[in-house]
Design a protein around this motif. Structure first.
Motif, PDB file in Angstrom:
ATOM      1  N   ASN A 105       0.817  -1.211   0.000  1.00 11.88           N
ATOM      2  CA  ASN A 105       0.000   0.000   0.000  1.00 11.88           C
ATOM      3  C   ASN A 105       0.853   1.264   0.000  1.00 11.88           C
ATOM      4  OD1 ASN A 105      -1.835  -2.036   2.007  1.00 11.88           O
ATOM      5  ND2 ASN A 105      -2.767  -1.189   0.171  1.00 11.88           N
ATOM      6  N   PRO A 108       2.562   0.942  -3.909  1.00 16.56           N
ATOM      7  CA  PRO A 108       1.727   0.044  -4.732  1.00 16.56           C
ATOM      8  C   PRO A 108       2.347  -0.294  -6.089  1.00 16.56           C
ATOM      9  CG  PRO A 108       0.714   2.222  -4.519  1.00 16.56           C
ATOM     10  CD  PRO A 108       1.869   2.177  -3.567  1.00 16.56           C
ATOM     11  N   ALA A 169      -5.987  15.732  -4.921  1.00 16.20           N
ATOM     12  CA  ALA A 169      -4.722  15.928  -5.627  1.00 16.20           C
ATOM     13  C   ALA A 169      -3.574  15.138  -5.018  1.00 16.20           C
ATOM     14  CB  ALA A 169      -4.372  17.420  -5.650  1.00 16.20           C
ATOM     15  N   PRO A 171      -1.237  12.366  -4.055  1.00 15.44           N
ATOM     16  CA  PRO A 171      -1.103  10.966  -4.464  1.00 15.44           C
ATOM     17  C   PRO A 171      -0.664  10.052  -3.331  1.00 15.44           C
ATOM     18  CG  PRO A 171       0.670  12.310  -5.383  1.00 15.44           C
ATOM     19  CD  PRO A 171      -0.125  13.213  -4.491  1.00 15.44           C
ATOM     20  N   LYS A 261       6.185   6.635  -4.896  1.00 11.59           N
ATOM     21  CA  LYS A 261       5.749   7.137  -6.201  1.00 11.59           C
ATOM     22  C   LYS A 261       6.659   8.215  -6.815  1.00 11.59           C
ATOM     23  CE  LYS A 261       0.990   5.986  -5.246  1.00 11.59           C
ATOM     24  NZ  LYS A 261      -0.415   6.270  -5.451  1.00 11.59           N
ATOM     25  N   LEU A 264       5.845  10.196 -10.253  1.00 15.83           N
ATOM     26  CA  LEU A 264       4.865  11.271 -10.426  1.00 15.83           C
ATOM     27  C   LEU A 264       5.505  12.660 -10.446  1.00 15.83           C
ATOM     28  CD1 LEU A 264       1.946  10.001  -8.152  1.00 15.83           C
ATOM     29  CD2 LEU A 264       2.288   9.650 -10.593  1.00 15.83           C
TER      30      LEU A 264
ATOM     31  N   GLY B 185      -5.861  16.668 -14.267  1.00 14.61           N
ATOM     32  CA  GLY B 185      -4.496  17.108 -13.987  1.00 14.61           C
ATOM     33  C   GLY B 185      -3.950  16.617 -12.659  1.00 14.61           C
ATOM     34  N   LEU B 186      -4.609  15.609 -12.059  1.00 14.81           N
ATOM     35  CA  LEU B 186      -4.175  15.172 -10.738  1.00 14.81           C
ATOM     36  C   LEU B 186      -3.318  13.908 -10.830  1.00 14.81           C
ATOM     37  CD1 LEU B 186      -7.559  15.641  -8.830  1.00 14.81           C
ATOM     38  CD2 LEU B 186      -5.701  17.288  -9.106  1.00 14.81           C
ATOM     39  N   PRO B 187      -2.070  14.002 -10.347  1.00 19.68           N
ATOM     40  CA  PRO B 187      -1.239  12.792 -10.366  1.00 19.68           C
ATOM     41  C   PRO B 187      -1.786  11.814  -9.330  1.00 19.68           C
ATOM     42  CG  PRO B 187      -0.125  14.563  -9.172  1.00 19.68           C
ATOM     43  CD  PRO B 187      -1.403  15.141  -9.704  1.00 19.68           C
ATOM     44  N   GLY B 188      -1.627  10.541  -9.581  1.00 18.57           N
ATOM     45  CA  GLY B 188      -2.022   9.563  -8.572  1.00 18.57           C
ATOM     46  C   GLY B 188      -3.481   9.167  -8.632  1.00 18.57           C
ATOM     47  N   ARG B 189      -4.249   9.749  -9.566  1.00 17.18           N
ATOM     48  CA  ARG B 189      -5.634   9.298  -9.776  1.00 17.18           C
ATOM     49  C   ARG B 189      -5.709   8.858 -11.231  1.00 17.18           C
ATOM     50  NH1 ARG B 189      -8.234   9.226  -4.761  1.00 17.18           N
ATOM     51  NH2 ARG B 189      -7.531  11.020  -3.580  1.00 17.18           N
ATOM     52  N   TRP B 192      -8.716   9.326 -13.669  1.00 11.79           N
ATOM     53  CA  TRP B 192      -8.996  10.680 -14.158  1.00 11.79           C
ATOM     54  C   TRP B 192      -7.879  11.223 -15.045  1.00 11.79           C
ATOM     55  CZ3 TRP B 192     -10.431  12.816  -8.639  1.00 11.79           C
ATOM     56  CH2 TRP B 192     -11.718  12.370  -8.311  1.00 11.79           C
ATOM     57  N   PRO B 345      -5.220   6.139  -3.580  1.00 16.57           N
ATOM     58  CA  PRO B 345      -3.833   6.126  -4.058  1.00 16.57           C
ATOM     59  C   PRO B 345      -2.979   5.069  -3.356  1.00 16.57           C
ATOM     60  CG  PRO B 345      -4.550   8.379  -3.675  1.00 16.57           C
ATOM     61  CD  PRO B 345      -5.639   7.491  -3.152  1.00 16.57           C
ATOM     62  N   LEU B 346      -3.448   4.591  -2.204  1.00 14.79           N
ATOM     63  CA  LEU B 346      -2.708   3.526  -1.516  1.00 14.79           C
ATOM     64  C   LEU B 346      -3.324   2.156  -1.797  1.00 14.79           C
ATOM     65  CD1 LEU B 346      -2.456   6.255   0.418  1.00 14.79           C
ATOM     66  CD2 LEU B 346      -1.121   4.666   1.769  1.00 14.79           C
TER      67      LEU B 346
END
Lengths: 274, 389
Positions: A105, A108, A169, A171, A261, A264, B185-189, B192, B345-346
């Motif tokens: 987690n 990931p 937003a 991450p 991450k 990113l 524009g959102l990193p980690g999603r 989207w 995100p996790l």
């Protein structure tokens, strides 16, 4: 020369505001202030991008935390206690600044077939990464969350309108929202904040909060609370990433660390020693 | 001109009373939410946006959809739409008002909403969203009202308003583009984070908005002397059909990228939405029935829209338009926003179910929007009927 440099930074700052962050890092490279590697470590937004400035960061020694069982929970409890983090006793309203996750987690994108057994069992302390290029700061419509000159991503609880754009937003899932009044009591009369620490503000409902790298303690010359709790076994090392002589810089130079991450481009300031 | 809204049939007043009833219930629930905090809703740390933001996103599309009658009239001199441009603009007013109300309902600190103006932040997409939404509301109020009031007076509309009419066309595209950028524009999603988000938003908007407009037009035809005419109706059907086809195509592109690339992050949300994901021994799939229903309904509606016997018969067209609208509403007003939060995100799976109070607030906002649309359409229809006879 000084004047020119300032003008250059101004223009660079404006272009960064316009959404083009690259020129700031580029301007520093031009001036030969940094080598390419360090530019990666500090390529943030606006005027703060300067390798001469302090950039605070932290190394978390995962092995030590797994060697000393219960230490991580002590760090979490100490953090939540001094910061008046409420405990609602349910997952829906939950607020957390520092907590533990399993490897799959916390990282990931690292999951793969037949992982190291020890790794599978390990828990990782996670919190706000105080990114050098924070998506939450980019998203916030009121600058209620902002980056300080020393690299800390901070919050102004009095300006936050509670739109939760920053939560979408981030991450790293580092942000919590006050879904209800943290100063209140549960149905059976238990206060959500067991012992209020008068030295730190409690929050009101409707605002976002997260780890602040103990900015209030740093102002008094103290290390972050979690680092202090972990200090007898040196499980957390805190310091200036831009100071080549700092302990954290020496560790990062000599040991293999990983980040959450990294793809990113957020440039986290938290590193994990596995 | 406003007096036209005060004289109406029994059906008209019953409808108004029903809407006012929903609004009252919504207001009561909102007061409860205001006093308790957003924990009143089903939202949580992991699913931090719920039906409010989802409705907002969908309704921006409905508002933008109005441009599909405005654009042909002003840019291509398509006279047939001349009689319904005002309806498109008034529909947009109602929809944008709902959008703004949903945003306010979703704020943790609504009293601080003006901080967005006090501390303007050009790097935030919400800043632009605030500008474009309020701007679009303003443009539509001007254009719709000026044109209708001139008609009421029996004079040609002043020339200056055309500047605003032309401006409102790119503006309509901007509102839904910026709204898509909130997500894209959102990193980690990963769900989207797709470049076709804005095009897809526009395509579904240009199907959903005109669908609602045409439905209302048919209701008006049955209950009043106002008929938009067969030609305009056919044209709207064509617009709806091809916008819906484009949207479906873009959805298909999303599926291809996710499943052919086989990248887990891109597949997980689609897995959750259409098949459900296993976490431990438990299968999390509370949106699966909605999403499957939406997809099937959408495909059926598109196929039926191609058949001339459906388009030419109102009694067949109405259910198809409802199907189209509902399927697009589920797709965007439920799946798109909620899906982005699953998995987190996790990569935890947290499901979201709205509370009753949250649903009643949502209905209250919809009722307010429909009340605005009803009043504006009532005035329009009375003015037009008065002039045309």
């Amino acid at each position: 020369m000084d004047m020119k440099r300032r003008d250059f930074l101004k223009i660079a700052g404006l272009t960064a505001i316009a959404g083009i962050g690259a020129p700031t890092a580029f301007s520093r490279l031009l001036k030969g202030e940094v080598d390419g590697g360090a530019a990666y470590a500090s390529g943030g937004e606006g005027a703060a991008a300067d390798s001469n400035r302090v950039r605070l960061g932290m190394v978390i020694d995962v092995k030590k935390f797994n060697q000393y069982k219960g230490l991580a929970q002590k760090c979490i409890d100490a953090c939540h206690q001094i910061h008046n983090v409420p405990d609602y006793g349910n997952k829906k309203d939950e607020i957390k600044w520092l907590w533990q996750e399993r490897y799959e987690n916390a990282f990931p994108e690292h999951s793969h077939y037949r992982r190291n057994e020890e790794l599978e069992k390990m828990y990782f302390l996670v919190s706000c990464n105080h990114c050098d290029n924070p998506p939450c700061v980019r998203a916030c419509p009121t600058q209620a969350t902002f980056k300080m000159k020393n690299g800390i991503v901070a919050m102004d609880y009095h300006r936050c309108i509670g739109c939760r754009f920053c939560m979408a937003a981030c991450p790293y899932g580092a942000r919590s929202f006050n879904w209800r009044d943290p100063r209140g009591r549960s149905a059976d009369g238990r206060p959500f904040i067991a012992h209020v620490n008068p030295d730190f503000p409690t929050r009101m409902r409707g605002v976002v909060e997260k780890c602040n790298f103990c900015v209030e303690r740093l102002a008094e010359g103290l290390p972050p609370k979690c680092v202090e709790v972990a200090s007898p076994v040196k499980a957390m090392i805190f310091g200036d990433l831009n100071d080549p002589n700092s302990e954290i810089s020496r560790i990062l130079r000599s040991r293999f660390t990983i980040q959450r991450k990294p793809a990113l481009g957020t440039h986290p300031s938290l590193f994990y020693l596995i | 001109m406003l007096e036209k809204a005060l004289k109406g049939s029994k059906t008209y007043w019953t409808w108004i009373a029903v809407l006012l009833g929903f609004i009252t219930v919504g207001v009561i629930c909102y007061i409860q939410q205001f006093n308790y905090g957003l924990g009143y809703t089903g939202m949580s740390r992991d699913v931090s946006w719920g039906v409010y933001i989802a409705q907002f996103t969908f309704l921006v599309g409905v508002a933008a959809g109005g441009v599909m009658v405005v654009l042909p009239y002003y840019l291509h001199d398509y006279k047939t739409f001349g009689r319904i441009t005002v309806l498109g603009e008034f529909l947009a007013i109602g929809a944008v008002t709902m959008c703004l109300m949903f945003i306010l309902a979703d704020l943790g600190q609504p009293m601080r909403a003006l901080n967005v103006l006090l501390h303007p932040t050009p790097n935030s997409m919400l800043f632009y969203d605030m500008i474009v939404l309020n701007g679009y509301l303003f443009l539509n109020i001007i254009c719709g009202w000026v044109v209708l009031h001139s008609e009421y007076k029996g004079a040609p509309p002043p020339k200056w308003y055309k500047i605003f009419a032309y401006l409102s066309i790119p503006w309509a595209f901007s509102i839904h583009t910026v709204t898509a950028f909130l997500y894209a524009g959102l990193p980690g999603r990963d769900f989207w984070l797709t470049a076709v988000m804005a095009p897809r938003f526009l395509a579904s908007a240009f199907a959903a908005g005109p669908s609602l407009l045409l439905l209302i037009a048919i209701i008006l035809k049955r209950n009043t002397k106002f008929d938009i005419g067969e030609v305009a109706q056919n044209k709207l059907c064509t617009i709806i059909t091809y916008a819906a086809v484009t949207n479906l195509f873009l959805v298909g592109c999303e599926f291809f990228t996710a499943y052919y690339s086989n990248i887990p992050g891109h597949m997980l949300t689609l897995d959750y939405l259409f098949w459900g994901i296993k976490e431990g021994t438990e299968v999390k799939n509370n949106l699966v029935p909605f999403m499957r229903f939406s997809m099937i309904l959408n495909i059926i509606a598109i196929i039926l829209m191609f058949l001339p016997q459906v388009r030419k018969d109102d009694s067949k067209l109405v259910p198809v338009l409802i199907a189209m609208f509902v399927s697009l509403w589920i797709d965007k007003g439920v799946g798109l926003v909620l899906g982005g939060f699953v998995p987190t995100p996790l990569e935890h799976i947290t499901e979201y179910t709205p509370t009753l109070g949250e649903i009643l607030i949502t209905l209250g906002v919809w009722a307010t929007g429909f009340l605005i649309i009803t009043l504006l359409f009532k005035i329009t229809v009375d003015v037009k009927v008065m002039r045309e006879n």
